[in-house]
Scaffold this motif. Structure first.
Motif, PDB file in Angstrom:
ATOM      1  N   ARG A 165      11.141  -0.243  -5.763  1.00 17.93           N
ATOM      2  CA  ARG A 165      10.399   0.993  -5.543  1.00 17.93           C
ATOM      3  C   ARG A 165       9.019   0.634  -5.004  1.00 17.93           C
ATOM      4  NH1 ARG A 165      14.725   2.489  -5.951  1.00 17.93           N
ATOM      5  NH2 ARG A 165      15.639   4.152  -7.252  1.00 17.93           N
ATOM      6  N   ALA A 166       8.715   1.143  -3.835  1.00 20.66           N
ATOM      7  CA  ALA A 166       7.407   0.858  -3.243  1.00 20.66           C
ATOM      8  C   ALA A 166       6.323   1.697  -3.899  1.00 20.66           C
ATOM      9  CB  ALA A 166       7.444   1.134  -1.744  1.00 20.66           C
ATOM     10  N   GLN A 167       5.123   1.137  -3.935  1.00 19.49           N
ATOM     11  CA  GLN A 167       3.959   1.818  -4.473  1.00 19.49           C
ATOM     12  C   GLN A 167       2.896   1.958  -3.389  1.00 19.49           C
ATOM     13  OE1 GLN A 167       3.984   3.100  -7.525  1.00 19.49           O
ATOM     14  NE2 GLN A 167       6.051   2.230  -7.830  1.00 19.49           N
ATOM     15  N   PRO A 168       2.195   3.075  -3.368  1.00 20.00           N
ATOM     16  CA  PRO A 168       1.153   3.253  -2.353  1.00 20.00           C
ATOM     17  C   PRO A 168       0.026   2.237  -2.517  1.00 20.00           C
ATOM     18  CG  PRO A 168       1.069   5.017  -3.971  1.00 20.00           C
ATOM     19  CD  PRO A 168       2.301   4.236  -4.269  1.00 20.00           C
ATOM     20  N   LYS A 169      -0.438   1.688  -1.422  1.00 18.72           N
ATOM     21  CA  LYS A 169      -1.514   0.696  -1.423  1.00 18.72           C
ATOM     22  C   LYS A 169      -2.489   1.040  -0.289  1.00 18.72           C
ATOM     23  CE  LYS A 169      -0.103  -3.501  -1.516  1.00 18.72           C
ATOM     24  NZ  LYS A 169       0.677  -4.729  -1.177  1.00 18.72           N
ATOM     25  N   GLY A 222       7.340   5.888  -2.085  1.00 18.78           N
ATOM     26  CA  GLY A 222       6.112   5.146  -1.776  1.00 18.78           C
ATOM     27  C   GLY A 222       4.908   6.012  -1.544  1.00 18.78           C
ATOM     28  N   GLY A 223       4.783   7.138  -2.277  1.00 23.74           N
ATOM     29  CA  GLY A 223       3.597   7.986  -2.188  1.00 23.74           C
ATOM     30  C   GLY A 223       3.728   9.146  -1.239  1.00 23.74           C
ATOM     31  N   ALA A 243       1.005  14.474  -2.095  1.00 22.54           N
ATOM     32  CA  ALA A 243       1.807  13.256  -1.910  1.00 22.54           C
ATOM     33  C   ALA A 243       2.115  13.105  -0.408  1.00 22.54           C
ATOM     34  CB  ALA A 243       3.082  13.330  -2.738  1.00 22.54           C
ATOM     35  N   TYR A 245       1.203  10.068   1.488  1.00 19.07           N
ATOM     36  CA  TYR A 245       0.827   8.705   1.873  1.00 19.07           C
ATOM     37  C   TYR A 245       1.959   8.132   2.730  1.00 19.07           C
ATOM     38  CZ  TYR A 245      -0.058   3.679   1.598  1.00 19.07           C
ATOM     39  OH  TYR A 245      -0.256   2.373   1.903  1.00 19.07           O
ATOM     40  N   ASP A 262      12.158   2.547   1.497  1.00 22.52           N
ATOM     41  CA  ASP A 262      11.353   1.451   0.962  1.00 22.52           C
ATOM     42  C   ASP A 262      12.215   0.241   0.624  1.00 22.52           C
ATOM     43  OD1 ASP A 262      12.604   2.804  -1.081  1.00 22.52           O
ATOM     44  OD2 ASP A 262      10.887   2.700  -2.465  1.00 22.52           O
ATOM     45  N   ASP A 283       6.373  -5.481   0.046  1.00 20.43           N
ATOM     46  CA  ASP A 283       5.881  -4.291  -0.653  1.00 20.43           C
ATOM     47  C   ASP A 283       6.654  -3.020  -0.283  1.00 20.43           C
ATOM     48  OD1 ASP A 283       4.992  -3.953   1.948  1.00 20.43           O
ATOM     49  OD2 ASP A 283       2.867  -4.181   1.461  1.00 20.43           O
ATOM     50  N   LEU A 285       6.458  -1.318   2.436  1.00 22.31           N
ATOM     51  CA  LEU A 285       5.647  -0.433   3.268  1.00 22.31           C
ATOM     52  C   LEU A 285       5.656  -0.939   4.708  1.00 22.31           C
ATOM     53  CD1 LEU A 285       2.576  -0.005   0.862  1.00 22.31           C
ATOM     54  CD2 LEU A 285       4.525   1.563   1.150  1.00 22.31           C
TER      55      LEU A 285
END
Length: 320
Positions: A165-169, A222-223, A243, A245, A262, A283, A285
């Motif tokens: 699971r991607a996370q926003p960065k 991913g956001g 949301a 991103y 993702d 990541d 992304l």
């Protein structure tokens, strides 16, 4: 008898004079020919001096040659321009021959040295060592990068990211912003039906009801929210203002199994990382570093450089 004796006595006296006159007449035609006079004008002046006219022809020839050699320096002073112009004309061919010989002698060592420098391995090696070394390094890098992972390794990569699971960065991978006039740069030059979705892509801003009424799958990934349509995931601009991103504004090909974008991005990053194209973090992304790695891989494989995950690229990676 007395008269005969007188006649005989007078005959020897007349004959020497006649002989002298005849000798003088014979010596005059023996003068040099006009060509010799033109070539050496100072020699003619020496032969016309008094005393030389009464000498025999053979003696006069030898003395004439000697007088020419001895008269050249004096003639230079006395006759001025005539002597000065005659002497160089006789010496010029020799000077020309010496000049050509000197030129050849001086040019030959230089040419030999240049040829030896070109033929010497050390000189050639010192001329461009960095170019050859750089070429070898690039060749080795391309050979290593072109080696794709085996199908078993691809399956291992996919298994590792089964629950990814991607996370926003936003600090590391800045988000793109909505622009209704945005067009994917260069997409009009990508030929083939597999690139049609990139050529036709236009960002659209709609609410949740609009997306839900048209697409079966709309997910938060991913956001930001994405909707799935015929093998591709697209940003759902306007679905949720809190949301939004998105690291990339455009279609992401995942195939007809509809895997989350993702997860597919993470698989592609890991494979490109093994081949030496991608140096960043896995990541999930589709940021600038991932797109640069995709561009390099696509160029090496002879694919359209979309800098995105499209169908030909995913097929080439063995992940479709």
């Amino acid at each position: 008898m007395a008269l005969a004796g007188v006649a005989l006595a007078q005959q020897p006296e007349e004959s020497p004079g006649k002989k002298k006159k005849q000798g003088a007449e014979q010596t005059q035609p023996a003068q040099p020919k006009p060509k010799a006079n033109v070539a050496r004008p100072h020699a003619t002046a020496v032969r016309n001096e008094p005393g030389t006219m009464n000498e025999p022809a053979a003696t006069k020839g030898r003395k004439g040659q000697a007088s020419q050699e001895s008269a050249s320096p004096a003639g230079t002073e006395n006759t001025g321009q005539a002597a000065g112009s005659a002497t160089p004309s006789a010496e010029q061919p020799k000077k020309g021959m010496k000049g050509r010989a000197a030129t050849r002698a001086s040019a030959t060592p230089a040419a030999t040295a240049a040829a030896a420098a070109r033929a010497t391995p050390g000189a050639a090696a010192s001329a461009a060592p960095s170019v050859s070394a750089t070429g070898q390094q690039r060749g080795q890098a391309n050979a290593a990068a072109a080696k794709k992972p085996a199908p078993q390794q691809v399956q291992q990569i996919k298994a590792q990211h089964a629950n990814f699971r991607a996370q926003p960065k936003p600090q590391q991978v800045p988000a793109v912003t909505y622009n209704q006039n945005y067009r994917i740069q260069g997409s009009d030059q990508w030929q083939g039906p597999q690139y049609e979705v990139f050529r036709l892509y236009r960002p659209e801003w709609h609410d949740q009801g609009w997306y839900r009424s048209r697409y079966n799958r709309v997910e938060l990934i991913g956001g930001g929210y994405y909707y799935w349509n015929n093998g591709y995931w697209y940003p759902a601009w306007g679905y949720d203002s809190g949301a939004q991103y998105y690291a990339y504004d455009g279609p992401i090909y995942v195939g007809h199994r509809a895997e989350p974008p993702d997860r597919v991005i993470a698989d592609v990053q890991a494979e490109l990382q093994q081949m030496g194209y991608y140096k960043g973090e896995v990541d999930g992304l589709l940021g600038p570093m991932t797109r640069e790695a995709l561009t390099a891989y696509q160029a090496d494989q002879g694919l359209a450089t979309t800098a995105a995950i499209d169908e030909p690229t995913l097929d080439s990676l063995g992940m479709s």
